[in-house]
Design a protein around this motif. Structure first.
Motif, PDB file in Angstrom:
ATOM      1  N   ILE A  77       0.841  -1.206   0.000  1.00 35.08           N
ATOM      2  CA  ILE A  77       0.000   0.000   0.000  1.00 35.08           C
ATOM      3  C   ILE A  77       0.872   1.251   0.000  1.00 35.08           C
ATOM      4  CG2 ILE A  77      -1.788   1.273   1.252  1.00 35.08           C
ATOM      5  CD1 ILE A  77      -2.796  -1.323   2.379  1.00 35.08           C
ATOM      6  N   THR A  78       2.004   1.201   0.688  1.00 36.54           N
ATOM      7  CA  THR A  78       2.923   2.339   0.701  1.00 36.54           C
ATOM      8  C   THR A  78       3.461   2.619  -0.701  1.00 36.54           C
ATOM      9  OG1 THR A  78       3.594   1.880   2.989  1.00 36.54           O
ATOM     10  CG2 THR A  78       5.066   3.236   1.666  1.00 36.54           C
ATOM     11  N   LEU A  82       2.962   5.903  -3.244  1.00 31.38           N
ATOM     12  CA  LEU A  82       4.063   6.557  -3.970  1.00 31.38           C
ATOM     13  C   LEU A  82       3.728   6.687  -5.445  1.00 31.38           C
ATOM     14  CD1 LEU A  82       6.942   7.636  -4.351  1.00 31.38           C
ATOM     15  CD2 LEU A  82       7.742   5.265  -4.398  1.00 31.38           C
ATOM     16  N   LEU A  83       3.191   5.632  -6.044  1.00 33.77           N
ATOM     17  CA  LEU A  83       2.814   5.669  -7.461  1.00 33.77           C
ATOM     18  C   LEU A  83       1.726   6.704  -7.708  1.00 33.77           C
ATOM     19  CD1 LEU A  83       2.807   1.837  -8.317  1.00 33.77           C
ATOM     20  CD2 LEU A  83       4.558   3.549  -8.869  1.00 33.77           C
ATOM     21  N   ALA A  84       0.805   6.849  -6.754  1.00 37.89           N
ATOM     22  CA  ALA A  84      -0.233   7.878  -6.890  1.00 37.89           C
ATOM     23  C   ALA A  84       0.395   9.267  -6.903  1.00 37.89           C
ATOM     24  CB  ALA A  84      -1.240   7.755  -5.738  1.00 37.89           C
ATOM     25  N   GLY A  85       1.411   9.470  -6.052  1.00 41.02           N
ATOM     26  CA  GLY A  85       2.105  10.754  -6.019  1.00 41.02           C
ATOM     27  C   GLY A  85       2.854  11.034  -7.306  1.00 41.02           C
ATOM     28  N   LEU A 123      -4.034   6.775   1.191  1.00 42.56           N
ATOM     29  CA  LEU A 123      -3.437   5.446   1.007  1.00 42.56           C
ATOM     30  C   LEU A 123      -2.300   5.247   2.002  1.00 42.56           C
ATOM     31  CD1 LEU A 123      -3.264   4.944  -2.880  1.00 42.56           C
ATOM     32  CD2 LEU A 123      -4.488   3.516  -1.230  1.00 42.56           C
ATOM     33  N   GLY A 124      -1.508   6.321   2.209  1.00 42.45           N
ATOM     34  CA  GLY A 124      -0.443   6.250   3.206  1.00 42.45           C
ATOM     35  C   GLY A 124      -0.986   5.991   4.600  1.00 42.45           C
ATOM     36  N   MET A 125      -2.116   6.607   4.915  1.00 42.24           N
ATOM     37  CA  MET A 125      -2.749   6.362   6.212  1.00 42.24           C
ATOM     38  C   MET A 125      -3.257   4.918   6.304  1.00 42.24           C
ATOM     39  SD  MET A 125      -2.677   9.165   8.079  1.00 42.24           S
ATOM     40  CE  MET A 125      -4.047   9.030   9.233  1.00 42.24           C
ATOM     41  N   ALA A 126      -3.822   4.432   5.197  1.00 42.04           N
ATOM     42  CA  ALA A 126      -4.334   3.059   5.178  1.00 42.04           C
ATOM     43  C   ALA A 126      -3.216   2.037   5.305  1.00 42.04           C
ATOM     44  CB  ALA A 126      -5.119   2.814   3.890  1.00 42.04           C
ATOM     45  N   ALA A 127      -1.985   2.434   4.966  1.00 45.91           N
ATOM     46  CA  ALA A 127      -0.848   1.517   5.049  1.00 45.91           C
ATOM     47  C   ALA A 127      -0.398   1.273   6.485  1.00 45.91           C
ATOM     48  CB  ALA A 127       0.322   2.062   4.232  1.00 45.91           C
TER      49      ALA A 127
END
Length: 265
Positions: A77-78, A82-85, A123-127
């Motif tokens: 998920i992390t 990153l890919l989203a960023g 997503l970072g929070m979900a990770a």
């Protein structure tokens, strides 16, 4: 369950955000000035470096938060965050490098980019993997998304405007713009952090032994990102130098050719 923020890491996350923003402005200018394969290269390089920079700001900002419970991060998920960023950054640089863009297109692009930045954050929070459940305050989530969209729209407009300015006074304007964008990016992140609350699972024993390890991890990631951004700036600088020398050489050749024609006559 509440937590606290390390002010040093919060400041470090802001520095990364400003440097990433400044890099994005420079890269948007390079994409606008080139074409074909070269333009594509700068776009890909820009998306990667800016995306890593913004993602690092968010990750360092998350590591700046400590609470009385150990937690780790899901690697998959992390990486997805990153890919989203990177994707959002590439889109922003592309729009900022276009020859002409209407206000409507800038607004729509800001919405898409803001959604990408918000997706990266949540997503970072979900990770986060911990023995607790995360609850979100819908009001503050909405505020964080609005900040992301407004900041993204401003960033695209700034990139589009500065990419077409002459070199005179450009450094000062880029620094001011990067500072404003850094504030906006951090504002979105920490508003999103305020939106989250943590409820420990039953029987969980509190333990506050992780901040030192988190600090070293955050500093290491920030340094790595700043090195990448620094290398990107050096590449831009040397590319400008080579382009300037090439132009001077071409002008010298033209002048020599003109003089030879005069002498022949």
């Amino acid at each position: 369950m509440s937590g606290s923020f390390d002010p040093v890491l919060v400041a470090l996350s802001f520095v990364v955000a400003v440097v990433a923003s400044y890099t994005a402005l420079g890269l948007a200018r390079k994409v606008a000035e080139t074409s074909g394969f070269v333009s594509t290269f700068w776009l890909i390089a820009g998306a990667a470096s800016m995306g890593i920079g913004i993602w690092t700001m968010h990750f360092v900002g998350m590591l700046a938060f400590s609470m009385e419970m150990p937690f780790t991060y899901d690697v998959n998920i992390t990486i997805l965050s990153l890919l989203a960023g990177i994707g959002a950054s590439g889109f922003a640089i592309y729009v900022g490098s276009l020859k002409s863009v209407s206000n409507l297109k800038i607004g729509l692009s800001g919405i898409i980019l803001g959604a990408g930045i918000a997706t990266m954050h949540y997503l970072g929070m979900a990770a986060m993997k911990m023995q607790a459940t995360i609850h979100y305050d819908t009001f503050w989530v909405g505020v964080s998304i609005v900040i992301a969209v407004v900041a993204a729209t401003a960033a695209i407009w700034i990139a589009f405007t500065l990419a077409r300015r002459a070199e005179h006074g450009l450094f000062k304007l880029k620094m001011i713009a990067a500072f404003v964008m850094g504030i906006a990016i951090c504002g979105m992140h920490y508003t999103g952090m305020i939106a989250a609350s943590y409820e420990p699972l039953r029987g969980v024993v509190m333990d506050h032994t992780g901040p030192v390890q988190q600090t070293w991890l955050a500093v290491s990631i920030a340094i790595a990102a700043l090195v990448i951004l620094g290398v990107t700036h050096l590449t831009i600088f040397f590319d400008y130098r080579l382009s300037a020398q090439k132009l001077i050489g071409e002008q010298a050749e033209q002048e020599a050719f003109r003089l030879s024609e005069i002498l022949d006559d």
